[in-house]
Enzyme design. Structure first.
Site, PDB file in Angstrom:
ATOM      1  N   ARG A 238     -72.889  44.243 -11.262  1.00  0.00           N
ATOM      2  CA  ARG A 238     -72.645  44.554 -10.011  1.00  0.00           C
ATOM      3  C   ARG A 238     -73.595  43.604  -9.016  1.00  0.00           C
ATOM      4  O   ARG A 238     -74.116  43.925  -8.026  1.00  0.00           O
ATOM      5  CB  ARG A 238     -73.242  45.957  -9.454  1.00  0.00           C
ATOM      6  CG  ARG A 238     -72.520  47.258 -10.216  1.00  0.00           C
ATOM      7  CD  ARG A 238     -71.196  47.405  -9.761  1.00  0.00           C
ATOM      8  NE  ARG A 238     -70.665  48.486  -9.894  1.00  0.00           N
ATOM      9  CZ  ARG A 238     -70.118  48.862 -10.999  1.00  0.00           C
ATOM     10  NH1 ARG A 238     -69.773  47.974 -12.104  1.00  0.00           N
ATOM     11  NH2 ARG A 238     -69.429  49.974 -11.292  1.00  0.00           N
TER      12      ARG A 238
ATOM     13  N   SER B 290     -69.657  54.709  -6.822  1.00  0.00           N
ATOM     14  CA  SER B 290     -70.837  54.819  -7.283  1.00  0.00           C
ATOM     15  C   SER B 290     -71.833  54.597  -6.140  1.00  0.00           C
ATOM     16  O   SER B 290     -71.819  53.377  -5.473  1.00  0.00           O
ATOM     17  CB  SER B 290     -71.241  54.022  -8.397  1.00  0.00           C
ATOM     18  OG  SER B 290     -70.581  54.002  -9.269  1.00  0.00           O
TER      19      SER B 290
ATOM     20  N   GLU C 254     -76.511  51.015  -4.299  1.00  0.00           N
ATOM     21  CA  GLU C 254     -75.124  50.073  -4.457  1.00  0.00           C
ATOM     22  C   GLU C 254     -74.472  49.397  -3.429  1.00  0.00           C
ATOM     23  O   GLU C 254     -73.994  48.382  -3.202  1.00  0.00           O
ATOM     24  CB  GLU C 254     -74.425  50.346  -5.782  1.00  0.00           C
ATOM     25  CG  GLU C 254     -73.733  49.386  -6.589  1.00  0.00           C
ATOM     26  CD  GLU C 254     -72.266  49.231  -6.364  1.00  0.00           C
ATOM     27  OE1 GLU C 254     -72.023  48.051  -6.115  1.00  0.00           O
ATOM     28  OE2 GLU C 254     -71.590  50.188  -6.040  1.00  0.00           O
TER      29      GLU C 254
HETATM   30  N1  EPU Z   1     -73.615  61.567 -16.485  1.00  0.00           N
HETATM   31  C1  EPU Z   1     -73.913  62.874 -16.212  1.00  0.00           C
HETATM   32  N2  EPU Z   1     -73.699  63.443 -15.163  1.00  0.00           N
HETATM   33  C2  EPU Z   1     -73.045  62.786 -13.960  1.00  0.00           C
HETATM   34  C3  EPU Z   1     -72.366  61.718 -14.280  1.00  0.00           C
HETATM   35  C4  EPU Z   1     -72.719  60.898 -15.480  1.00  0.00           C
HETATM   36  O1  EPU Z   1     -74.856  63.148 -17.017  1.00  0.00           O
HETATM   37  O2  EPU Z   1     -72.813  63.615 -13.163  1.00  0.00           O
HETATM   38  C5  EPU Z   1     -73.933  60.695 -17.620  1.00  0.00           C
HETATM   39  C6  EPU Z   1     -73.146  61.235 -18.868  1.00  0.00           C
HETATM   40  O3  EPU Z   1     -73.583  61.228 -19.921  1.00  0.00           O
HETATM   41  C7  EPU Z   1     -72.156  60.040 -18.935  1.00  0.00           C
HETATM   42  C8  EPU Z   1     -72.665  58.889 -18.652  1.00  0.00           C
HETATM   43  O4  EPU Z   1     -73.669  59.641 -17.458  1.00  0.00           O
HETATM   44  O5  EPU Z   1     -71.567  59.927 -20.447  1.00  0.00           O
HETATM   45  C9  EPU Z   1     -71.975  57.605 -18.044  1.00  0.00           C
HETATM   46  O6  EPU Z   1     -70.970  58.454 -16.972  1.00  0.00           O
HETATM   47  P1  EPU Z   1     -69.866  57.502 -16.550  1.00  0.00           P
HETATM   48  O7  EPU Z   1     -69.036  57.043 -17.700  1.00  0.00           O
HETATM   49  O8  EPU Z   1     -69.023  58.298 -15.356  1.00  0.00           O
HETATM   50  O9  EPU Z   1     -70.214  56.168 -15.954  1.00  0.00           O
HETATM   51  P2  EPU Z   1     -71.390  55.776 -15.049  1.00  0.00           P
HETATM   52  O10 EPU Z   1     -72.360  54.837 -15.547  1.00  0.00           O
HETATM   53  O11 EPU Z   1     -71.790  56.942 -14.237  1.00  0.00           O
HETATM   54  C10 EPU Z   1     -70.380  53.591 -14.343  1.00  0.00           C
HETATM   55  C11 EPU Z   1     -69.869  52.803 -12.961  1.00  0.00           C
HETATM   56  C12 EPU Z   1     -68.407  53.304 -12.340  1.00  0.00           C
HETATM   57  C13 EPU Z   1     -67.523  53.261 -13.663  1.00  0.00           C
HETATM   58  C14 EPU Z   1     -67.858  53.928 -14.787  1.00  0.00           C
HETATM   59  C15 EPU Z   1     -67.060  53.915 -15.872  1.00  0.00           C
HETATM   60  C16 EPU Z   1     -72.077  52.097 -11.967  1.00  0.00           C
HETATM   61  C17 EPU Z   1     -73.090  52.057 -11.011  1.00  0.00           C
HETATM   62  N3  EPU Z   1     -70.837  52.870 -12.163  1.00  0.00           N
HETATM   63  O12 EPU Z   1     -70.441  54.763 -13.828  1.00  0.00           O
HETATM   64  O13 EPU Z   1     -68.308  52.586 -11.351  1.00  0.00           O
HETATM   65  O14 EPU Z   1     -66.112  53.665 -12.854  1.00  0.00           O
HETATM   66  O15 EPU Z   1     -69.226  53.496 -15.192  1.00  0.00           O
HETATM   67  O16 EPU Z   1     -67.217  52.573 -16.406  1.00  0.00           O
HETATM   68  O17 EPU Z   1     -72.294  51.264 -12.888  1.00  0.00           O
HETATM   69  C18 EPU Z   1     -68.036  52.400  -8.878  1.00  0.00           C
HETATM   70  O18 EPU Z   1     -68.816  51.398  -8.946  1.00  0.00           O
HETATM   71  O19 EPU Z   1     -67.920  52.811  -7.819  1.00  0.00           O
HETATM   72  C19 EPU Z   1     -67.878  53.247 -10.231  1.00  0.00           C
HETATM   73  C20 EPU Z   1     -67.300  54.449  -9.843  1.00  0.00           C
END
Ligand code: EPU
Length: 333
Positions: free
Chosen positions: A160, A233, A329
């Protein structure tokens, strides 16, 4: 060019925050952009408005980048160079590439925003970042009006992050971005858990299959800004050192994480926020999304200040409970 006064920015930001631009101009060509910049250098650049939180009215001249067009350079053997102007909508551009059978951007389907802002934060999702297919961009230097080309290695891409968020912040205006995409043998990435689950019955998923799976996953977790204001995010996933990580892992054996290096671990901020009890909670006009705690939402009439206060409340609690600093972010204006 028509410089308008006292324009509402509500429809220009995906959070749907009401704020006014004292003066507002839409530029449709690089020539127009150059004219504006020659008159006024300290401007506020507006792309798709998908990564900002407006906490006040904008006094600077708001320049809405509306450069449109896509050009294909098909002289390579297995790849194709596709240049999109900065004002092209990101998701429509991704769908257009898929319709032409150009591969590489399918995992980035349905990300809000425009092409021109995609390199600034090196947008990424489901195992792919734009730096993986980014070839080059052209940007107008505000000081001189000269156009400079930035190759992949010039952009300092990180998680990012890019040079345009750091040393070159407010110095250049991105006018177009070129991606190197595959046209024959696609190098697909279905490593992300939910994608592989959705596609388990397909022997050789096409780029369209992957895009459809990503759209399905995003729609199931992330609120549609057209229905409920948000900026994706709100925080970055924090990266912590091995000592802090081991302490946390002992206390929370089920903590999800990604290994960044031998000494660095990335923790999903959504998990931390959920553990702090915020997930799905509403605070007046604002709240934390019920399906993804990393997303703050505007239930209709929130001000930027109200959303910012909620963000601070979350940061404080995460710091108290986990001793981790959550970095925002989204750009706070
Ligand atoms: N999780 C929770 N609770 C929640 C959300 C997530 O426990 O409410 C845990 C779960 O264990 C899940 C893990 O977090 O397995 C990862 O969650 P997710 O796959 O949704 O990904 P993220 O790390 O929360 C990042 C990006 C997203 C992108 C997803 C998928 C960042 C800041 N965000 O989210 O990007 O879509 O990975 O690759 O890196 C964005 O930037 O606007 C965005 C949506």
């Amino acid at each position: 060019m028509n410089i308008q006064e006292n324009i509402s920015l509500k429809k220009y930001n995906t959070f749907g925050i009401e704020a006014k631009a004292k003066r507002f101009v839409t530029v449709n060509t690089v020539k127009e952009l150059n004219e504006i910049i020659s008159l006024e250098k300290d401007v506020f650049l507006l792309g798709g408005g998908s990564n900002m939180l407006l906490t006040s009215n904008i006094k600077k001249l708001v320049v809405h980048i509306n450069l449109k067009g896509i050009i294909v350079n098909d002289t390579l053997k297995d790849e194709v160079l596709v240049t999109a102007e900065a004002g092209e909508n990101w998701h429509e551009f991704v769908l257009w590439c898929i319709s032409q059978n150009y591969g590489g951007l399918e995992n980035l389907s349905l990300i809000p925003g425009n092409v021109g802002t995609s390199p600034i934060q090196n947008i990424g999702a489901y195992g792919v970042e734009i730096k993986d297919t980014f070839h080059q961009l052209e940007a107008l230097e505000i000081k001189t009006g000269n156009i400079k080309t930035f190759k992949n290695e010039d952009c300092d891409f990180g998680y990012r992050n890019s040079i345009f968020k750091n040393e070159l912040k407010n110095k250049y205006i991105i006018i177009n971005v070129t991606f190197k995409l595959t046209k024959n043998k696609h190098k697909t990435n279905t490593s992300y858990g939910a994608i592989s689950t959705l596609l388990q019955h397909k022997e050789a998923p096409t780029i369209k299959d992957i895009s459809n799976a990503v759209i399905q996953i995003r729609q199931s977790k992330l609120p549609d800004p057209k229905e409920i204001g948000n900026s994706g995010s709100f925080f970055k996933n924090p990266i912590i050192d091995a000592i802090s990580f081991n302490t946390l892992k002992e206390k929370y054996p089920k903590i999800p994480y990604y290994v960044v290096s031998d000494t660095e671990f990335k923790i999903p901020a959504g998990w931390l926020i959920e553990q702090c009890g915020f997930k799905g909670k509403r605070f007046g006009n604002t709240g934390v999304h019920s399906k993804q705690a990393l997303v703050l939402v505007n239930y209709g009439n929130a001000t930027g200040q109200e959303i910012y206060s909620l963000a601070e409340k979350i940061q404080k609690k995460v710091k108290t409970i986990f001793n981790i600093d959550l970095a925002i972010e989204v750009n706070i204006i």
